[in-house]
Scaffold this motif. Structure first.
Motif, PDB file in Angstrom:
ATOM      1  N   THR A   1       1.085  -1.253   0.070  1.00 34.59           N
ATOM      2  CA  THR A   1      -0.151  -0.004  -0.001  1.00 34.59           C
ATOM      3  C   THR A   1       0.964   1.194   0.055  1.00 34.59           C
ATOM      4  OG1 THR A   1      -0.019   0.138   2.439  1.00 34.59           O
ATOM      5  CG2 THR A   1      -1.741  -1.282   1.365  1.00 34.59           C
ATOM      6  N   GLY A   2       0.418   2.320  -0.458  1.00 33.74           N
ATOM      7  CA  GLY A   2       1.228   3.604  -0.471  1.00 33.74           C
ATOM      8  C   GLY A   2       1.010   4.107   0.850  1.00 33.74           C
ATOM      9  N   THR A   3       1.898   5.479   0.770  1.00 31.68           N
ATOM     10  CA  THR A   3       2.005   6.119   2.178  1.00 31.68           C
ATOM     11  C   THR A   3       0.914   7.292   2.158  1.00 31.68           C
ATOM     12  OG1 THR A   3       3.669   7.437   1.166  1.00 31.68           O
ATOM     13  CG2 THR A   3       4.282   5.506   2.366  1.00 31.68           C
ATOM     14  N   ASP A   4       0.440   7.743   1.065  1.00 29.57           N
ATOM     15  CA  ASP A   4      -0.459   8.866   0.856  1.00 29.57           C
ATOM     16  C   ASP A   4      -1.897   8.019   1.078  1.00 29.57           C
ATOM     17  OD1 ASP A   4       1.471  10.612   0.393  1.00 29.57           O
ATOM     18  OD2 ASP A   4       1.232  10.377  -1.771  1.00 29.57           O
ATOM     19  N   GLU A   5      -2.642   8.751   2.034  1.00 28.00           N
ATOM     20  CA  GLU A   5      -3.924   8.454   2.269  1.00 28.00           C
ATOM     21  C   GLU A   5      -5.133   8.888   1.307  1.00 28.00           C
ATOM     22  OE1 GLU A   5      -5.677   6.259   4.579  1.00 28.00           O
ATOM     23  OE2 GLU A   5      -3.669   5.590   5.280  1.00 28.00           O
ATOM     24  N   PRO A   6      -5.788   7.935   0.248  1.00 28.92           N
ATOM     25  CA  PRO A   6      -6.738   8.475  -0.638  1.00 28.92           C
ATOM     26  C   PRO A   6      -8.028   9.065   0.278  1.00 28.92           C
ATOM     27  CG  PRO A   6      -7.042   5.923  -0.242  1.00 28.92           C
ATOM     28  CD  PRO A   6      -5.850   6.583   0.484  1.00 28.92           C
ATOM     29  N   ASP A   7      -8.518   9.926  -0.507  1.00 28.61           N
ATOM     30  CA  ASP A   7      -9.887  10.649  -0.376  1.00 28.61           C
ATOM     31  C   ASP A   7     -10.955   9.460   0.150  1.00 28.61           C
ATOM     32  OD1 ASP A   7     -11.547  13.257   0.170  1.00 28.61           O
ATOM     33  OD2 ASP A   7     -12.729  11.985  -1.193  1.00 28.61           O
ATOM     34  N   ARG A   8     -11.429   9.491   1.359  1.00 29.33           N
ATOM     35  CA  ARG A   8     -12.239   8.560   1.875  1.00 29.33           C
ATOM     36  C   ARG A   8     -13.626   8.616   1.030  1.00 29.33           C
ATOM     37  NH1 ARG A   8     -13.638   6.476   7.815  1.00 29.33           N
ATOM     38  NH2 ARG A   8     -15.694   5.086   7.625  1.00 29.33           N
ATOM     39  N   ALA A   9     -14.127   9.839   0.646  1.00 24.40           N
ATOM     40  CA  ALA A   9     -15.319  10.043  -0.111  1.00 24.40           C
ATOM     41  C   ALA A   9     -15.114   9.266  -1.616  1.00 24.40           C
ATOM     42  CB  ALA A   9     -15.571  11.231  -0.175  1.00 24.40           C
ATOM     43  N   ALA A  10     -14.068   9.245  -2.135  1.00 28.43           N
ATOM     44  CA  ALA A  10     -13.675   8.727  -3.428  1.00 28.43           C
ATOM     45  C   ALA A  10     -13.782   7.191  -3.274  1.00 28.43           C
ATOM     46  CB  ALA A  10     -12.271   9.197  -3.931  1.00 28.43           C
ATOM     47  N   VAL A  11     -13.119   6.780  -2.188  1.00 26.99           N
ATOM     48  CA  VAL A  11     -13.157   5.444  -1.888  1.00 26.99           C
ATOM     49  C   VAL A  11     -14.719   4.855  -1.682  1.00 26.99           C
ATOM     50  CG1 VAL A  11     -12.514   3.555  -0.419  1.00 26.99           C
ATOM     51  CG2 VAL A  11     -10.928   5.421  -0.971  1.00 26.99           C
ATOM     52  N   ASP A  12     -15.365   5.414  -1.034  1.00 24.52           N
ATOM     53  CA  ASP A  12     -16.673   5.269  -0.738  1.00 24.52           C
ATOM     54  C   ASP A  12     -17.701   5.200  -1.938  1.00 24.52           C
ATOM     55  OD1 ASP A  12     -16.265   4.894   1.898  1.00 24.52           O
ATOM     56  OD2 ASP A  12     -17.495   6.498   2.809  1.00 24.52           O
ATOM     57  N   GLU A  13     -17.603   6.312  -2.865  1.00 22.63           N
ATOM     58  CA  GLU A  13     -17.893   6.376  -4.010  1.00 22.63           C
ATOM     59  C   GLU A  13     -17.780   5.014  -4.908  1.00 22.63           C
ATOM     60  OE1 GLU A  13     -20.526   7.262  -7.104  1.00 22.63           O
ATOM     61  OE2 GLU A  13     -20.765   7.901  -4.944  1.00 22.63           O
ATOM     62  N   ALA A  14     -16.500   4.771  -5.157  1.00 19.15           N
ATOM     63  CA  ALA A  14     -15.937   3.828  -5.947  1.00 19.15           C
ATOM     64  C   ALA A  14     -16.619   2.268  -5.406  1.00 19.15           C
ATOM     65  CB  ALA A  14     -14.364   3.506  -5.968  1.00 19.15           C
ATOM     66  N   LEU A  15     -16.609   2.146  -4.191  1.00 20.15           N
ATOM     67  CA  LEU A  15     -17.348   1.163  -3.489  1.00 20.15           C
ATOM     68  C   LEU A  15     -18.641   0.823  -3.913  1.00 20.15           C
ATOM     69  CD1 LEU A  15     -15.789   0.518  -0.012  1.00 20.15           C
ATOM     70  CD2 LEU A  15     -15.822  -0.977  -1.827  1.00 20.15           C
ATOM     71  N   ARG A  16     -19.258   2.064  -3.923  1.00 19.75           N
ATOM     72  CA  ARG A  16     -20.950   1.812  -4.084  1.00 19.75           C
ATOM     73  C   ARG A  16     -21.033   1.613  -5.525  1.00 19.75           C
ATOM     74  NH1 ARG A  16     -20.681   6.886  -0.833  1.00 19.75           N
ATOM     75  NH2 ARG A  16     -21.717   6.410   1.139  1.00 19.75           N
ATOM     76  N   ARG A  17     -20.169   1.950  -6.470  1.00 16.94           N
ATOM     77  CA  ARG A  17     -20.435   1.617  -7.804  1.00 16.94           C
ATOM     78  C   ARG A  17     -20.050   0.213  -8.069  1.00 16.94           C
ATOM     79  NH1 ARG A  17     -17.503   6.580  -8.779  1.00 16.94           N
ATOM     80  NH2 ARG A  17     -15.689   5.354  -9.296  1.00 16.94           N
ATOM     81  N   ALA A  18     -18.920  -0.220  -7.292  1.00 14.25           N
ATOM     82  CA  ALA A  18     -18.564  -1.546  -7.637  1.00 14.25           C
ATOM     83  C   ALA A  18     -19.475  -2.574  -6.907  1.00 14.25           C
ATOM     84  CB  ALA A  18     -17.166  -1.935  -6.730  1.00 14.25           C
ATOM     85  N   LEU A  19     -20.225  -2.211  -5.966  1.00 11.20           N
ATOM     86  CA  LEU A  19     -21.145  -3.162  -5.217  1.00 11.20           C
ATOM     87  C   LEU A  19     -22.517  -3.159  -6.084  1.00 11.20           C
ATOM     88  CD1 LEU A  19     -20.549  -1.740  -1.485  1.00 11.20           C
ATOM     89  CD2 LEU A  19     -20.270  -4.105  -2.433  1.00 11.20           C
ATOM     90  N   GLY A  20     -22.665  -2.327  -6.756  1.00 10.55           N
ATOM     91  CA  GLY A  20     -23.777  -2.144  -7.762  1.00 10.55           C
ATOM     92  C   GLY A  20     -23.835  -3.443  -8.685  1.00 10.55           C
ATOM     93  N   ARG A  21     -22.641  -4.026  -9.055  1.00 15.18           N
ATOM     94  CA  ARG A  21     -22.303  -4.859 -10.166  1.00 15.18           C
ATOM     95  C   ARG A  21     -21.839  -6.034  -9.872  1.00 15.18           C
ATOM     96  NH1 ARG A  21     -17.204  -3.566 -11.489  1.00 15.18           N
ATOM     97  NH2 ARG A  21     -16.674  -1.274 -11.149  1.00 15.18           N
ATOM     98  N   GLN A  22     -21.323  -6.335  -8.461  1.00 17.53           N
ATOM     99  CA  GLN A  22     -20.566  -7.430  -8.276  1.00 17.53           C
ATOM    100  C   GLN A  22     -20.713  -7.884  -6.749  1.00 17.53           C
ATOM    101  OE1 GLN A  22     -16.479  -6.992  -9.518  1.00 17.53           O
ATOM    102  NE2 GLN A  22     -16.416  -4.909  -8.967  1.00 17.53           N
ATOM    103  N   SER A  23     -20.269  -9.026  -6.309  1.00 15.13           N
ATOM    104  CA  SER A  23     -19.972  -9.385  -4.917  1.00 15.13           C
ATOM    105  C   SER A  23     -19.463  -8.472  -4.048  1.00 15.13           C
ATOM    106  CB  SER A  23     -19.549 -10.693  -4.794  1.00 15.13           C
ATOM    107  OG  SER A  23     -18.229 -10.895  -4.977  1.00 15.13           O
ATOM    108  N   THR A  24     -19.535  -8.522  -2.678  1.00 15.80           N
ATOM    109  CA  THR A  24     -18.955  -7.743  -1.922  1.00 15.80           C
ATOM    110  C   THR A  24     -17.255  -8.134  -1.931  1.00 15.80           C
ATOM    111  OG1 THR A  24     -20.802  -7.651  -0.352  1.00 15.80           O
ATOM    112  CG2 THR A  24     -18.550  -6.749   0.542  1.00 15.80           C
ATOM    113  N   GLY A  25     -17.115  -8.868  -1.653  1.00 18.31           N
ATOM    114  CA  GLY A  25     -15.647  -9.617  -1.913  1.00 18.31           C
ATOM    115  C   GLY A  25     -14.733  -9.081  -3.095  1.00 18.31           C
ATOM    116  N   LYS A  26     -15.472  -9.234  -4.347  1.00 18.92           N
ATOM    117  CA  LYS A  26     -14.717  -8.735  -5.575  1.00 18.92           C
ATOM    118  C   LYS A  26     -14.834  -7.150  -5.679  1.00 18.92           C
ATOM    119  CE  LYS A  26     -15.846 -13.001  -8.182  1.00 18.92           C
ATOM    120  NZ  LYS A  26     -16.423 -13.533  -9.459  1.00 18.92           N
TER     121      LYS A  26
END
Length: 306
Positions: free
Chosen positions: A252-277
């Motif tokens: 993992t990198g040393t710079d913390e990514p924006d939490r809102a960006a991570v959450d948004e990416a997760l929501r999009r990914a959860l809409g089309r595949q399993s939680t693990g994937k």
């Protein structure tokens, strides 16, 4: 300790391509001797000399070891030493060693004590002041790491996973947190189950499934769990001994990514595949720990269901 001079220490012989070779006498002690994992040509000259000169050979299955000794013209007596008779047989073996015999310990294939019985015998021999000598050679775990094409600077050999589902999954999850390549032995009838479980626990983790190493049908299958699993599923079962190498977690990198960006990416990914994937995809994209992202994905799902 000087070399033995009694009748039992006389030079014995072995053959290589029809040529008879004398094996020098051995010093008394226990010789932990590696044997080939498939190709008999991988046996070392030192192993042949040790097996030929020893007073006895302890083996998991005398029928398996006899194929090796017969091939090289070795007449040393064989005796079974395995997990079912070890406690009963060990006192007699130690008595022979204390009396000055040289005894070789082998497994069915590869290096003894690597996922094979024997460590109690080695420990008790050392405690009794008996010399214990390594006669190194082939090991399926090391052979698999060397050709897997995965990071090899640090690796953990974990042997066989538990057979039961719950214990098996928990053990696998713990191993996936280790920052090193993981090496597993697996029964051919359970390899598809392992890959299915890995696809749930660490779907983005690269791995290599190696089969029948050093033998005629040697094979290495690489990819992520779903890819390799699909290739095996298309076959009529899997045969041969299997060793699996799993890549370490992504750094993992040393710079913390924006939490809102991570959450948004997760929501999009959860809409089309399993939680693990979904968690694996986002973790890879942002350079995050997959387990942390997976936990956040569950939080998001729970919040949406409320």
């Amino acid at each position: 300790m000087s070399t033995r001079t009694d009748a039992g220490a006389r030079a014995r012989r072995y053959t290589i391509e029809g040529q008879s070779v004398a094996a020098p006498p051995l010093e008394p002690g226990l010789y932990v001797t590696a044997t080939p994992i498939g190709n008999l040509g991988d046996v070392t000259l030192r192993a042949l000399a040790t097996l030929a000169a020893a007073d006895g050979i302890l083996c998991e299955d005398t029928r398996v070891t006899r194929r090796l000794t017969a091939h090289f013209g070795i007449a040393t007596p064989l005796a079974a030493y395995h997990e079912h008779n070890a406690a009963r047989a060990r006192p007699g073996i130690l008595a022979r060693l204390e009396a000055g015999e040289a005894i070789a310990l082998v497994s069915d294939a590869g290096t003894p004590l690597i996922s094979d019985p024997g460590f109690k015998l080695v420990r008790e021999a050392r405690e009794a002041g008996i010399a214990v000598t390594a006669v190194p050679g082939a090991s399926a775990a090391v052979a698999a790491v060397s050709i897997a094409g995965l990071p090899s600077d640090r690796f953990l050999f974990a042997g066989f996973l538990p057979a039961r589902g719950g214990e098996r999954r928990r053990a696998l999850e713990r191993l996936m947190a280790v920052e090193a390549s993981i090496v597993l032995y697996e029964a051919p009838q359970r390899i598809e189950n392992l890959l299915t479980m890995l696809d749930e626990v660490a779907p983005d983790r690269e791995l290599a499934v190696t089969r029948e190493l050093t033998k005629r049908f040697e094979e290495v299958l690489t990819g992520v769990p779903a890819e390799v699993g699909a290739r095996l599923e298309a076959r009529d079962g899997v045969k041969g001994e299997v060793t699996v190498v799993i890549a370490p977690p992504a750094q993992t990198g040393t710079d913390e990514p924006d939490r809102a960006a991570v959450d948004e990416a997760l929501r999009r990914a959860l809409g089309r595949q399993s939680t693990g994937k979904a968690a694996a995809e986002v973790a890879r994209a942002f350079g995050l720990n997959r387990r942390d992202v997976y936990a956040r994905a569950l939080e998001l799902k729970d919040a949406e269901e409320e």
